[in-house]
Design a protein around this motif. Structure first.
Motif, PDB file in Angstrom:
ATOM      1  N   ALA A 177      17.419   5.346   6.651  1.00  0.00           N
ATOM      2  CA  ALA A 177      16.222   6.135   5.494  1.00  0.00           C
ATOM      3  C   ALA A 177      15.217   5.017   6.193  1.00  0.00           C
ATOM      4  N   THR A 178      13.821   5.195   5.885  1.00  0.00           N
ATOM      5  CA  THR A 178      12.911   5.189   6.036  1.00  0.00           C
ATOM      6  C   THR A 178      11.609   5.788   5.179  1.00  0.00           C
ATOM      7  N   PHE A 179      10.988   4.356   3.606  1.00  0.00           N
ATOM      8  CA  PHE A 179      10.304   5.248   2.783  1.00  0.00           C
ATOM      9  C   PHE A 179       8.850   4.929   3.087  1.00  0.00           C
ATOM     10  N   ARG A 180       7.536   5.213   2.945  1.00  0.00           N
ATOM     11  CA  ARG A 180       6.296   4.685   3.193  1.00  0.00           C
ATOM     12  C   ARG A 180       5.904   4.707   1.609  1.00  0.00           C
ATOM     13  N   LEU A 181       4.857   3.834   1.649  1.00  0.00           N
ATOM     14  CA  LEU A 181       4.885   3.328  -0.158  1.00  0.00           C
ATOM     15  C   LEU A 181       2.789   3.034  -0.055  1.00  0.00           C
ATOM     16  N   THR A 182       2.648   3.962  -0.051  1.00  0.00           N
ATOM     17  CA  THR A 182       0.767   4.204  -0.236  1.00  0.00           C
ATOM     18  C   THR A 182       0.237   3.311  -1.270  1.00  0.00           C
ATOM     19  N   GLY A 183      -1.611   2.140  -1.241  1.00  0.00           N
ATOM     20  CA  GLY A 183      -1.891   2.386  -2.359  1.00  0.00           C
ATOM     21  C   GLY A 183      -2.201   0.762  -2.588  1.00  0.00           C
ATOM     22  N   ALA A 184      -2.886   0.550  -3.118  1.00  0.00           N
ATOM     23  CA  ALA A 184      -3.139  -0.891  -3.237  1.00  0.00           C
ATOM     24  C   ALA A 184      -2.188  -1.831  -3.511  1.00  0.00           C
ATOM     25  N   PRO A 185      -2.119  -1.635  -4.595  1.00  0.00           N
ATOM     26  CA  PRO A 185      -0.679  -2.392  -5.384  1.00  0.00           C
ATOM     27  C   PRO A 185       0.586  -2.371  -4.893  1.00  0.00           C
ATOM     28  N   VAL A 186       0.477  -1.813  -3.575  1.00  0.00           N
ATOM     29  CA  VAL A 186       1.719  -2.006  -2.916  1.00  0.00           C
ATOM     30  C   VAL A 186       2.804  -3.539  -2.680  1.00  0.00           C
ATOM     31  N   ARG A 187       1.990  -3.854  -2.737  1.00  0.00           N
ATOM     32  CA  ARG A 187       2.649  -5.663  -3.054  1.00  0.00           C
ATOM     33  C   ARG A 187       3.633  -5.906  -3.979  1.00  0.00           C
ATOM     34  N   GLU A 188       2.605  -5.236  -5.352  1.00  0.00           N
ATOM     35  CA  GLU A 188       2.872  -5.513  -6.163  1.00  0.00           C
ATOM     36  C   GLU A 188       4.127  -4.510  -7.160  1.00  0.00           C
ATOM     37  N   VAL A 189       4.396  -3.971  -6.435  1.00  0.00           N
ATOM     38  CA  VAL A 189       6.040  -2.739  -6.602  1.00  0.00           C
ATOM     39  C   VAL A 189       7.247  -3.204  -5.197  1.00  0.00           C
ATOM     40  N   LEU A 190       6.911  -4.355  -4.932  1.00  0.00           N
ATOM     41  CA  LEU A 190       7.553  -4.813  -3.643  1.00  0.00           C
ATOM     42  C   LEU A 190       8.170  -6.082  -4.510  1.00  0.00           C
TER      43      LEU A 190
END
Lengths: 188, 109
Positions: free
Chosen positions: A108-121
């Motif tokens: 399964a693949t998920f795409r994360l979009t948005g400026a704070p994407v590093r934070e969520v990771l």
């Protein structure tokens, strides 16, 4: 044949970043001696890109190669072409000590979009995802909370997460929780 | 918390990405070995306070095995090196000698 569907049928969540299941991807695991010229040539011809270096991906949207381990690559193609690509690659690698397997429906693949994407990771993984270390095009296998996953920095505001299909629901809920409004950290 | 550099894929991996593989550099005794040798291989392990050599697997990363030399009391990591060796490379031993003069581990020193 029955209609192929992705694990969560493209479910999405809008928090302080957008989390969406990226849908069906053709994925082919290639195992072999990556330093062998014959293997590199065969894989390069079929994928159309050069074999990436360690912990990197050499791919545009749905096509390309990701480096998985010293003897493993992940070949990305559109889902409908996976079978044909597998055949071409098997033929190209005939006689080489290599293994190719279609794993499209196991992922399964998920795409994360948005400026704070590093934070969520960073909330979910022990890997260093800071800008100087986890650069654009970086591809790293690690864990997100309790499950193994690969994370890939597509551009400054987009990351992708590849995990086993069996944990897709867990992964989506995890990412959505980390992306909930009010959960901004503001570290990076 | 340990952070070990994986010599196979080159990332600094957190302990939670790794699977421990027990003591390093065991000689696998097979048929024809004496009872004492087999017992040594199967059961007897070092439990040192200080320098130790271990096997680790980068389970949630590249999936490959490697060796690590570390101190069990301070968690200092002296270095990691490939799995395809039956004893630590001289470079790692020198580094340990710098930090822990007079160290001993099994027959190594």
């Amino acid at each position: 044949m029955s209609e192929p569907v992705s694990a969560l049928r493209g479910e999405s969540y809008d928090g302080h970043i957008r989390v969406e299941e990226a849908g069906l991807r053709g994925m082919i695991t290639v195992r072999g001696d990556l330093s062998s010229e014959a293997v590199a040539r065969a894989v390069g011809e079929v994928s159309g890109v050069e074999v990436p270096g360690p912990n990197a991906a050499n791919a545009s949207d749905a096509r390309g190669l990701c480096w998985m381990s010293p003897d493993e690559l992940l070949l990305l193609v559109p889902h409908a072409e996976a079978g044909e690509t597998l055949r071409r690659l098997s033929d190209a690698l005939a006689g080489e000590h290599a293994l190719v397997v279609d794993v499209s429906d196991a992922r399964a693949t998920f795409r994360l979009t948005g400026a704070p994407v590093r934070e969520v990771l960073a909330k979910l993984t022990p890997a260093d995802v800071s800008p100087g270390v986890f650069e654009l095009g970086a591809f790293r296998r690690t864990r997100l909370a309790q499950v193994p996953a690969a994370i890939w920095m597509r551009d400054a505001q987009t990351a992708e997460v590849v995990c086993f299909r069996s944990v897709a629901r867990y992964m989506f809920d995890l990412l959505a929780t980390a992306a909930r409004p009010g959960g901004e950290v503001g570290y990076f | 918390m340990l952070i070990l550099h994986c010599p196979n894929c080159g990332v600094d991996a957190d302990e939670t990405e790794l699977a421990p593989g027990g003591e390093a550099h065991l000689t696998r005794e097979g048929p024809g070995s004496s009872d004492e040798e087999f017992e040594q291989y199967l059961f007897l392990r070092e439990n040192p306070r200080g320098v130790h050599f271990e096997r680790w697997r980068h389970a949630m990363g590249c999936g490959k095995w490697f060796h690590a030399a570390r101190c069990t009391t301070t968690m200092e990591v002296f270095g990691t090196y490939p799995a395809q060796t039956s004893e630590p490379p001289q470079e790692i031993r020198d580094r340990i000698s710098d930090r822990r003069p007079g160290w001993r581990w099994r027959e190594l020193s």
